[in-house]
Design an enzyme around this catalytic site. Structure first.
Site, PDB file in Angstrom:
ATOM      1  N   CYS A   1       0.836   4.848   6.914  1.00 52.53           N
ATOM      2  CA  CYS A   1       1.225   3.508   6.906  1.00 52.53           C
ATOM      3  C   CYS A   1       0.640   2.672   7.950  1.00 52.53           C
ATOM      4  O   CYS A   1       0.581   3.166   9.155  1.00 52.53           O
ATOM      5  CB  CYS A   1       3.049   3.472   6.874  1.00 52.53           C
TER       6      CYS A   1
ATOM      7  N   ASP B   1       5.981   6.912   5.363  1.00 50.39           N
ATOM      8  CA  ASP B   1       5.513   5.393   4.819  1.00 50.39           C
ATOM      9  C   ASP B   1       6.792   4.895   4.990  1.00 50.39           C
ATOM     10  O   ASP B   1       7.833   5.259   4.886  1.00 50.39           O
ATOM     11  CB  ASP B   1       4.644   5.636   3.700  1.00 50.39           C
ATOM     12  N   SER B   2       6.465   3.310   4.920  1.00 44.68           N
ATOM     13  CA  SER B   2       7.654   2.746   4.864  1.00 44.68           C
ATOM     14  C   SER B   2       8.502   2.717   3.428  1.00 44.68           C
ATOM     15  O   SER B   2       9.388   2.432   3.207  1.00 44.68           O
ATOM     16  CB  SER B   2       7.181   1.026   5.183  1.00 44.68           C
TER      17      SER B   2
ATOM     18  N   TYR C   1       7.792  -2.897   5.519  1.00 44.52           N
ATOM     19  CA  TYR C   1       7.616  -3.158   6.938  1.00 44.52           C
ATOM     20  C   TYR C   1       6.851  -4.420   7.466  1.00 44.52           C
ATOM     21  O   TYR C   1       6.760  -4.961   8.633  1.00 44.52           O
ATOM     22  CB  TYR C   1       7.153  -2.031   7.622  1.00 44.52           C
TER      23      TYR C   1
ATOM     24  N   CYS D   1      -3.586  -1.004   3.253  1.00 47.87           N
ATOM     25  CA  CYS D   1      -2.126  -0.842   3.415  1.00 47.87           C
ATOM     26  C   CYS D   1      -1.913   0.253   2.248  1.00 47.87           C
ATOM     27  O   CYS D   1      -2.530   0.294   1.372  1.00 47.87           O
ATOM     28  CB  CYS D   1      -1.419  -1.970   3.011  1.00 47.87           C
TER      29      CYS D   1
HETATM   30  N1  DGL Z   1       2.180   1.018   3.411  1.00 47.02           N
HETATM   31  C1  DGL Z   1       2.322   0.130   4.373  1.00 47.02           C
HETATM   32  C2  DGL Z   1       0.919   0.153   5.129  1.00 47.02           C
HETATM   33  O1  DGL Z   1       0.082   0.795   4.853  1.00 47.02           O
HETATM   34  C3  DGL Z   1       2.922  -1.187   4.334  1.00 47.02           C
HETATM   35  C4  DGL Z   1       3.685  -1.620   3.146  1.00 47.02           C
HETATM   36  C5  DGL Z   1       5.141  -2.493   3.901  1.00 47.02           C
HETATM   37  O2  DGL Z   1       5.012  -3.484   4.177  1.00 47.02           O
HETATM   38  O3  DGL Z   1       6.097  -1.792   4.032  1.00 47.02           O
HETATM   39  O4  DGL Z   1       0.382  -0.870   5.670  1.00 47.02           O
END
Ligand code: DGL
Length: 259
Positions: free
Chosen positions: A74, A11-12, A43, A185
């Site tokens: 993510c 994940d980010s 991200y 998210c």
């Molecule tokens: N956890 C990431 C997602 O599911 C996003 C969080 C981020 O912006 O890094 O989209």
């Protein structure tokens, strides 16, 4: 590679831990590497190319450790990089996540569904296609929440500041009745309780973690890659941040009791 070879989950940052929790519930005997790219989080407000490059770097790091499959836990990275990474690594099982719009619309027929996700997830073609499929079955409202992953990255899962931040966005709905909320998210399930309370606990909330876990299991079965060992599996925690607290926070989020 043998069946005990680990599965890489990325994940980010911390968000993918909400997916990892569902995966280990379903497959407790597998071994896992969890890689959080907290140094580069968030991200969600980056360009598609940037997200692709960051995701691809993380996948390469996990491949260096010999993973048998990769879960992009993510939504942002899945939307921006999933397709290209499958083209780059055609032999590698790559499981991506997407906002749980389907179950939300099916459970709220004719109602209003609020999709909370990053700016990148909501602007990518993957979401446009998903929305096109379901748009006639419910009213769908898209709402990016830039700034929310940062709360989770510092372990702030409930605070007056968090509630104020969220209210700043939810007040834009001007009292519109919301029937379902999609947490699109993987960071957001960690603040699910607060989101639910801000809607007086009167909304149905959906996320894609359990569906992604089931998809991973199907893919492993179909490739004969399931670990048949009866030994409990292990989790190796990795994070791009130099701050040792990120690993501590990762374990805390993994073990947290959420309702
Ligand atoms: N956890 C990431 C997602 O599911 C996003 C969080 C981020 O912006 O890094 O989209």
């Amino acid at each position: 590679m043998n069946s005990e070879t680990p599965i890489g989950i990325m994940d980010s940052g911390m968000g993918g831990i909400s997916v990892l929790r569902e995966i280990t519930k379903l497959m407790p005997n597998e071994n896992y590497i969890f890689y959080g790219d907290s140094k580069n989080a968030p991200y969600g407000s980056r360009s598609t190319q940037e997200i692709y490059e960051l995701t691809s770097d993380v996948v390469d790091k996990m491949l260096d450790r010999g993973v048998k499959a990769v879960v992009i836990a993510c939504n942002t990275a899945s939307s921006a990089a999933g397709k290209r990474l499958r083209e780059k690594y055609p032999q590698l099982p790559i499981i991506a996540i997407e906002p749980a719009l389907k179950p939300a619309v099916i459970n709220c027929p004719g109602g209003t569904v609020l999709v909370l996700a990053t700016e990148a997830t909501l602007r990518e073609q993957k979401f446009a296609t998903l929305m096109e499929t379901w748009k006639d079955r419910a009213e769908i409202i898209k709402m990016p929440l830039p700034g929310l992953p940062e709360f989770v990255e510092r372990g702030e899962l409930d605070s007056p500041e968090l509630r104020e931040f969220l209210m700043g966005y939810f007040s834009k709905l001007e009292g519109k009745k919301i029937d379902g909320i999609v947490l699109g998210c993987t960071h957001y399930p960690f603040v699910r309780k607060v989101i639910s309370e801000l809607f007086d606990n009167k909304v149905k909330i959906f996320d894609g973690a359990a569906g992604t876990a089931r998809q991973l299991r199907r893919r492993l079965y179909s490739r004969n890659m399931i670990n048949t060992s009866m030994k409990p599996g292990t989790i190796t925690w990795l994070n791009s941040s130099d701050d040792p607290k990120m690993i501590e926070l990762s374990k805390k989020l993994y073990n947290l009791k959420l309702d």
